[in-house]
Design a protein around this motif. Structure first.
Motif, PDB file in Angstrom:
ATOM      1  N   ARG A  21       0.908  -0.911   0.157  1.00 53.24           N
ATOM      2  CA  ARG A  21      -0.134  -0.013  -0.105  1.00 53.24           C
ATOM      3  C   ARG A  21       1.020   0.967   0.038  1.00 53.24           C
ATOM      4  O   ARG A  21       1.737   1.292   0.015  1.00 53.24           O
ATOM      5  CB  ARG A  21      -0.975  -0.001   1.459  1.00 53.24           C
ATOM      6  N   VAL A  22       0.378   2.122  -0.702  1.00 55.10           N
ATOM      7  CA  VAL A  22       0.760   3.946   0.229  1.00 55.10           C
ATOM      8  C   VAL A  22       1.515   4.182   1.411  1.00 55.10           C
ATOM      9  O   VAL A  22       0.720   3.910   2.066  1.00 55.10           O
ATOM     10  CB  VAL A  22       0.410   4.822  -0.966  1.00 55.10           C
ATOM     11  N   ARG A  23       2.171   4.343   1.038  1.00 52.91           N
ATOM     12  CA  ARG A  23       3.131   4.371   2.520  1.00 52.91           C
ATOM     13  C   ARG A  23       4.198   5.219   2.455  1.00 52.91           C
ATOM     14  O   ARG A  23       5.095   5.884   4.086  1.00 52.91           O
ATOM     15  CB  ARG A  23       3.999   2.975   3.292  1.00 52.91           C
ATOM     16  N   THR A  24       4.324   6.486   1.930  1.00 53.62           N
ATOM     17  CA  THR A  24       5.639   7.171   1.199  1.00 53.62           C
ATOM     18  C   THR A  24       4.659   8.554   1.987  1.00 53.62           C
ATOM     19  O   THR A  24       4.256   8.980   1.800  1.00 53.62           O
ATOM     20  CB  THR A  24       5.856   7.544  -0.026  1.00 53.62           C
ATOM     21  N   TRP A  25       5.549   8.982   3.241  1.00 46.56           N
ATOM     22  CA  TRP A  25       4.853   9.784   4.103  1.00 46.56           C
ATOM     23  C   TRP A  25       4.814  11.446   3.131  1.00 46.56           C
ATOM     24  O   TRP A  25       4.183  12.026   3.262  1.00 46.56           O
ATOM     25  CB  TRP A  25       5.977  10.638   5.386  1.00 46.56           C
ATOM     26  N   SER A  26       5.616  11.780   2.506  1.00 43.89           N
ATOM     27  CA  SER A  26       5.878  12.593   1.441  1.00 43.89           C
ATOM     28  C   SER A  26       4.318  12.762   0.058  1.00 43.89           C
ATOM     29  O   SER A  26       3.871  14.100   0.577  1.00 43.89           O
ATOM     30  CB  SER A  26       7.026  12.980   0.626  1.00 43.89           C
ATOM     31  N   VAL A  27       4.217  11.480   0.020  1.00 43.89           N
ATOM     32  CA  VAL A  27       2.792  11.452  -0.660  1.00 43.89           C
ATOM     33  C   VAL A  27       1.422  11.999   0.335  1.00 43.89           C
ATOM     34  O   VAL A  27       1.037  13.134  -0.564  1.00 43.89           O
ATOM     35  CB  VAL A  27       2.857  10.120  -1.022  1.00 43.89           C
ATOM     36  N   TRP A  28       1.474  11.162   0.916  1.00 39.08           N
ATOM     37  CA  TRP A  28       0.630  12.027   2.171  1.00 39.08           C
ATOM     38  C   TRP A  28       0.145  13.221   1.926  1.00 39.08           C
ATOM     39  O   TRP A  28      -0.050  14.272   2.471  1.00 39.08           O
ATOM     40  CB  TRP A  28       0.735  10.662   3.386  1.00 39.08           C
ATOM     41  N   ALA A  29       1.729  13.834   2.961  1.00 39.16           N
ATOM     42  CA  ALA A  29       2.043  14.918   3.150  1.00 39.16           C
ATOM     43  C   ALA A  29       1.313  16.599   2.022  1.00 39.16           C
ATOM     44  O   ALA A  29       0.302  16.442   2.226  1.00 39.16           O
ATOM     45  CB  ALA A  29       2.957  15.492   3.381  1.00 39.16           C
ATOM     46  N   ALA A  30       2.002  15.700   0.799  1.00 40.57           N
ATOM     47  CA  ALA A  30       1.231  16.445  -0.178  1.00 40.57           C
ATOM     48  C   ALA A  30      -0.506  16.486  -0.413  1.00 40.57           C
ATOM     49  O   ALA A  30      -1.042  17.481  -0.569  1.00 40.57           O
ATOM     50  CB  ALA A  30       1.987  15.921  -1.288  1.00 40.57           C
ATOM     51  N   ALA A  31      -0.716  15.588  -0.296  1.00 40.86           N
ATOM     52  CA  ALA A  31      -2.212  15.487  -0.535  1.00 40.86           C
ATOM     53  C   ALA A  31      -2.490  16.304   0.729  1.00 40.86           C
ATOM     54  O   ALA A  31      -4.283  17.019   0.153  1.00 40.86           O
ATOM     55  CB  ALA A  31      -2.714  13.426  -0.148  1.00 40.86           C
ATOM     56  N   LEU A  32      -2.681  15.592   2.054  1.00 36.88           N
ATOM     57  CA  LEU A  32      -3.038  16.359   3.172  1.00 36.88           C
ATOM     58  C   LEU A  32      -3.176  18.119   2.856  1.00 36.88           C
ATOM     59  O   LEU A  32      -3.979  18.383   3.102  1.00 36.88           O
ATOM     60  CB  LEU A  32      -2.445  15.875   4.262  1.00 36.88           C
ATOM     61  N   LEU A  33      -2.249  18.345   1.958  1.00 39.02           N
ATOM     62  CA  LEU A  33      -1.661  19.878   2.133  1.00 39.02           C
ATOM     63  C   LEU A  33      -2.419  19.996   1.360  1.00 39.02           C
ATOM     64  O   LEU A  33      -2.840  21.332   1.372  1.00 39.02           O
ATOM     65  CB  LEU A  33      -0.546  20.246   1.442  1.00 39.02           C
ATOM     66  N   VAL A  34      -2.353  19.661   0.271  1.00 36.36           N
ATOM     67  CA  VAL A  34      -3.709  19.926  -1.019  1.00 36.36           C
ATOM     68  C   VAL A  34      -5.381  19.846  -0.245  1.00 36.36           C
ATOM     69  O   VAL A  34      -5.623  21.282  -0.775  1.00 36.36           O
ATOM     70  CB  VAL A  34      -3.283  19.636  -2.375  1.00 36.36           C
ATOM     71  N   THR A  35      -5.270  19.351  -0.165  1.00 37.23           N
ATOM     72  CA  THR A  35      -6.675  19.307   0.050  1.00 37.23           C
ATOM     73  C   THR A  35      -6.988  20.284   1.637  1.00 37.23           C
ATOM     74  O   THR A  35      -7.567  21.127   1.045  1.00 37.23           O
ATOM     75  CB  THR A  35      -6.660  18.057   1.974  1.00 37.23           C
ATOM     76  N   GLY A  36      -5.924  20.374   2.987  1.00 39.63           N
ATOM     77  CA  GLY A  36      -6.462  21.192   3.189  1.00 39.63           C
ATOM     78  C   GLY A  36      -6.880  22.418   2.722  1.00 39.63           C
ATOM     79  O   GLY A  36      -6.652  24.004   3.362  1.00 39.63           O
ATOM     80  N   LEU A  37      -5.430  23.202   1.583  1.00 38.17           N
ATOM     81  CA  LEU A  37      -5.850  24.445   1.388  1.00 38.17           C
ATOM     82  C   LEU A  37      -6.732  24.550   0.274  1.00 38.17           C
ATOM     83  O   LEU A  37      -7.895  25.952  -0.367  1.00 38.17           O
ATOM     84  CB  LEU A  37      -4.480  24.836   0.043  1.00 38.17           C
ATOM     85  N   THR A  38      -6.862  23.329  -0.477  1.00 38.78           N
ATOM     86  CA  THR A  38      -8.551  24.075  -1.484  1.00 38.78           C
ATOM     87  C   THR A  38      -9.494  23.686  -0.538  1.00 38.78           C
ATOM     88  O   THR A  38     -10.694  24.708  -0.380  1.00 38.78           O
ATOM     89  CB  THR A  38      -8.978  22.234  -1.793  1.00 38.78           C
ATOM     90  N   ALA A  39      -9.657  23.135   0.987  1.00 40.30           N
ATOM     91  CA  ALA A  39     -10.663  23.119   1.910  1.00 40.30           C
ATOM     92  C   ALA A  39     -11.209  25.578   2.555  1.00 40.30           C
ATOM     93  O   ALA A  39     -12.174  25.487   2.208  1.00 40.30           O
ATOM     94  CB  ALA A  39     -10.119  22.534   3.185  1.00 40.30           C
TER      95      ALA A  39
END
Length: 150
Positions: A21-39
């Motif tokens: 499964r995806v476990r690379t922290w940088s991918v999750w950090a980028a996805a969370l950042l984009v989601t937060g900014l979009t919200a």
């Protein structure tokens, strides 16, 4: 460590199996950042980044070595396994894997091969007699190589 399973009414021996499964922290950090900014900036469009995060969460690659070849499946892209028969494997080697495939390949070489990778680390690259090379990301490269070359 071989495991017998029934597939299509026949018993097959699986000598290697791994689910990633995806476990690379940088991918999750980028996805969370984009989601937060979009919200914050555009609340109604938060659905798109949340959908991307859901796809990342559900993504998994399964690799199996059976008695007739190597089987690879990427759950979000296809539900069935791609079979690479042993007779089609010219050679294989352990490679370093980045987020976008083989770290040692140029961009052109990466485009000419197929990669089943979700994380950085190690992988096994299968050079085929017919078709593109296939890079399979794995946490257990030595075990995968041993199962393929037996």
């Amino acid at each position: 460590m071989a495991e017998e399973v029934a597939l299509d009414g026949e018993d097959e021996v699986i000598t290697f199996r791994e689910v990633q499964r995806v476990r690379t922290w940088s991918v999750w950090a980028a996805a969370l950042l984009v989601t937060g900014l979009t919200a914050v900036l555009a609340a109604p469009t938060v659905v798109i980044p949340l959908t991307v995060m859901m796809v990342l969460f559900l993504q998994q690659n399964t690799t199996e070595v059976r008695d007739d070849g190597v089987y690879v499946r990427s759950r979000s892209l296809r539900n069935s396994f791609q079979q690479i028969p042993f007779s089609d494997i010219e050679r294989c080697e352990i490679r370093d894997v980045g987020l976008f495939g083989d770290k040692k390949d140029s961009v052109w070489e990466s485009l000419r091969s197929k990669a089943y990778t979700l994380n950085t680390g190690k992988g096994v690259k299968l050079y085929r007699k017919s078709g593109k090379p296939v890079l399979i990301g794995t946490d257990r490269p030595d075990e995968l190589m041993e199962a393929i070359t037996q």
